[in-house]
Scaffold this motif. Structure first.
Motif, PDB file in Angstrom:
ATOM      1  N   SER A  58      30.903  38.524  32.917  1.00 57.54           N
ATOM      2  CA  SER A  58      30.272  39.137  31.477  1.00 57.54           C
ATOM      3  C   SER A  58      28.788  38.946  31.076  1.00 57.54           C
ATOM      4  CB  SER A  58      31.246  38.611  30.408  1.00 57.54           C
ATOM      5  OG  SER A  58      32.501  38.994  30.484  1.00 57.54           O
ATOM      6  N   ASP A  94      35.176  39.542  26.734  1.00 57.01           N
ATOM      7  CA  ASP A  94      33.908  39.979  27.596  1.00 57.01           C
ATOM      8  C   ASP A  94      32.966  40.338  26.648  1.00 57.01           C
ATOM      9  OD1 ASP A  94      35.258  39.615  29.996  1.00 57.01           O
ATOM     10  OD2 ASP A  94      36.345  41.502  29.688  1.00 57.01           O
ATOM     11  N   GLU A 143      34.103  45.561  34.904  1.00 55.63           N
ATOM     12  CA  GLU A 143      34.515  44.178  35.190  1.00 55.63           C
ATOM     13  C   GLU A 143      36.108  43.869  34.800  1.00 55.63           C
ATOM     14  OE1 GLU A 143      32.831  41.158  32.261  1.00 55.63           O
ATOM     15  OE2 GLU A 143      34.300  39.690  32.845  1.00 55.63           O
TER      16      GLU A 143
HETATM   17 MG   LIG Z   1      34.306  38.335  31.325  1.00 56.35          MG
END
Ligand SMILES: [Mg+2]
Ligand SMILES: Nc1nc2c(ncn2[C@@H]2O[C@H](COP(=O)(O)OP(=O)(O)O)[C@@H](O)[C@H]2O)c(=O)[nH]1
Lengths: 357, 135
Positions: A58, A94, A143
């Motif tokens: 992140s 995140d 992600e």
């Molecule tokens: Mg993350």
């Protein structure tokens, strides 16, 4: 629904956010919306980031977005975290690393939970990424948490695949090497500010640098790339168009060191992923993956129904008494499951074949 | 819409104080209670909170505050939410908020104001109740 799609196209944020909620759930409108999204998108490469939790994915995305914004790229991000199998809840952690982009109109971040969907990548993520594409976000970054096997999942939808490792996270190169080779375009060693990172980076370098990934060849058939026709004629130096080098880069996501080089590498991979033939084969692969997942799910459900039918008791006995082999029996059950599916929706049988037209 | 959808909650910290043990405790408790929870991190502006809530399409925002500027900051969040046409999002607050300010916050649209010492069970059951019938 047309109105919703139009509003998203026109850049209405609230509609985009609501549509993401729709595709993240189940409902009557949703299948139609998903089909529509699939038809309207596919031109923008998606960049997948995967690696163990805590490795700095992140933070790295946050740093990349800062650079992307400098060159005026409208950037969309889908960040997926695991649902707790115990409570069904999830900590979507995140976005907290990306808050400096929260009020940037040209950045859209959406957090998703896996919700028990197989692998690190939820089905909803694919549709949310399409929604971002529809709203003119380009590139789209995804992600996911992954170690080893799960990475294969993100690779089936990402066009550019980044595997992130770090000291203390994913040191066990040998364990994950096989999975990485399958999917990675770029292997990033993050947290290079830490002293232990040096050894890891060296290890990753010797494991991957110069190794030519064979990923494409082992993926779904790729009829559109030129190599299937022409590469035989070339010399032994020839590396077919679909075979890539795995890049290895060390970065410090937190300070931003090395992130510019990473972005250059990603932009180059992005450029390649936009070449028309390549674009089409990547998109085909993504859609085939979707068909496969959906078909598998139906088949498994049907098979479970078949296996729970009490009349099959007798067959089990036959197997146990040695009257037939497991292979035969399994084939029989598989065929029955398929037949059941066909009975439920006979129309489905007409879809794939051109011969029925 | 689908009433059984997993509910999403944003826990935000506005203001200048940097203590977030309380907020993080709530975040984990909500996760364990089956919610999908997004945490903003410390020292966020009302603009960041509202942008996040809208983009994430959350059902609830819970704001935690330990600094004194609660009336102003919380009012701004409520105002921005209305501007964004997101008044449907349930708002609550928690922190060191004097009793005398609570009616004012409630009039701004804060459904509940929890002061320090409010039992977790009270927060959870309030949310549970609200979100069950709220769809
Ligand atoms: Mg993350
Ligand atoms: N030392 C160091 N820590 C980092 C770096 N990048 C991220 N981190 C820290 O690693 C932790 C996990 O980061 P996060 O981005 O949430 O990891 P993710 O779970 O892979 O998304 C955080 O505490 C970050 O501050 C870095 O380059 N160096």
């Amino acid at each position: 629904m047309d109105e919703l799609v139009d509003q998203i196209r026109r850049g209405d944020r609230r509609s985009l956010a609501r549509a993401m909620t729709l595709v993240d759930g189940v409902g009557p409108d949703v299948t139609e919306l998903k089909d529509r999204l699939r038809q309207s998108t596919g031109d923008v490469p998606w960049w997948g980031f995967t690696g163990p939790p805590g490795v700095g994915k992140s933070t790295l995305i946050d740093a990349l977005v800062t650079l992307l914004r400098r060159s005026a790229h409208r950037t969309g991000i889908i960040a997926i975290d695991p649902t707790s199998p115990v409570s069904g809840g999830a900590l979507l952690g995140d976005r907290v690393r990306m808050m400096r982009h929260a009020v940037d109109r040209d950045v859209f971040i959406r957090s998703l939970a896996t919700r028990g969907r197989e692998g690190g990548l939820s089905d909803a993520a694919v549709h949310c990424a399409r929604l971002l594409e529809l709203a003119s976000y380009d590139p789209v970054l995804i992600e996911t948490v992954g170690v080893g096997q799960n990475e294969v999942d993100v690779a089936s939808v990402a066009d550019v695949c980044v595997v992130v490792l770090g000291p203390g996270y994913g040191d066990d190169i040998q364990l994950i090497k096989a999975g990485l080779l399958e999917v990675a375009d770029v292997v990033v060693v993050n947290k290079c500010d830490l002293p232990e990172a040096g050894r890891l980076l060296k290890e990753v370098h010797s494991a991957f640098a110069g190794i030519v990934g064979v990923a494409e060849a082992s993926r779904l058939p790729d009829p559109h790339t030129p190599d299937s026709a022409g590469s035989d004629a070339e010399g032994d130096e020839s590396v077919s168009a679909s075979v890539r080098r795995v890049e290895v880069l060390g970065v410090e996501a937190k300070s931003g060191r090395g992130v510019e080089e990473l972005l250059d590498t990603l932009m180059e991979a992005d450029r390649v992923a936009r070449e028309p033939a390549r674009r089409q084969s990547l998109h085909d692969r993504r859609v085939l993956g979707e068909i496969r997942r959906s078909a598998m799910k139906r088949f498994e459900e049907s098979l479970d129904r078949v296996l729970s039918n009490p009349t099959y008791r007798a067959h089990v006995d036959r197997l146990l008494h040695g009257e037939c082999s497991l292979d035969m029996m399994a084939g029989r059950f598989a065929a029955d499951a398929a037949t059941e599916l066909y009975r439920e929706s006979p129309d489905a049988g007409d879809v794939p074949g051109e011969d029925s037209a | 819409m689908d009433g059984s959808r997993t509910k999403r909650i944003l826990i935000g910290k506005v203001g200048l104080d940097g203590h977030d043990r309380g907020a993080k405790f709530i975040v984990r408790a909500l996760r364990n209670a089956g919610y999908e929870v997004i945490y903003s991190g410390i020292r966020r502006t009302p603009e960041q909170i509202v942008r996040t809530a809208v983009d994430e399409d959350v059902d609830v925002i819970g704001l935690s505050l330990l600094s004194g500027a609660h009336n102003e900051l919380l009012a701004r969040v409520a105002e921005l939410l209305r501007e964004e046409d997101a008044g449907n999002i349930v708002l609550f607050a928690g922190g060191t908020i004097p009793d005398r300010d609570i009616p004012h916050l409630e009039s701004l649209g804060f459904k509940w104001v929890f002061t320090p010492g409010a039992p977790l069970s009270k927060i959870l059951s309030a949310l549970d109740e609200e979100l069950k019938e709220g769809v």
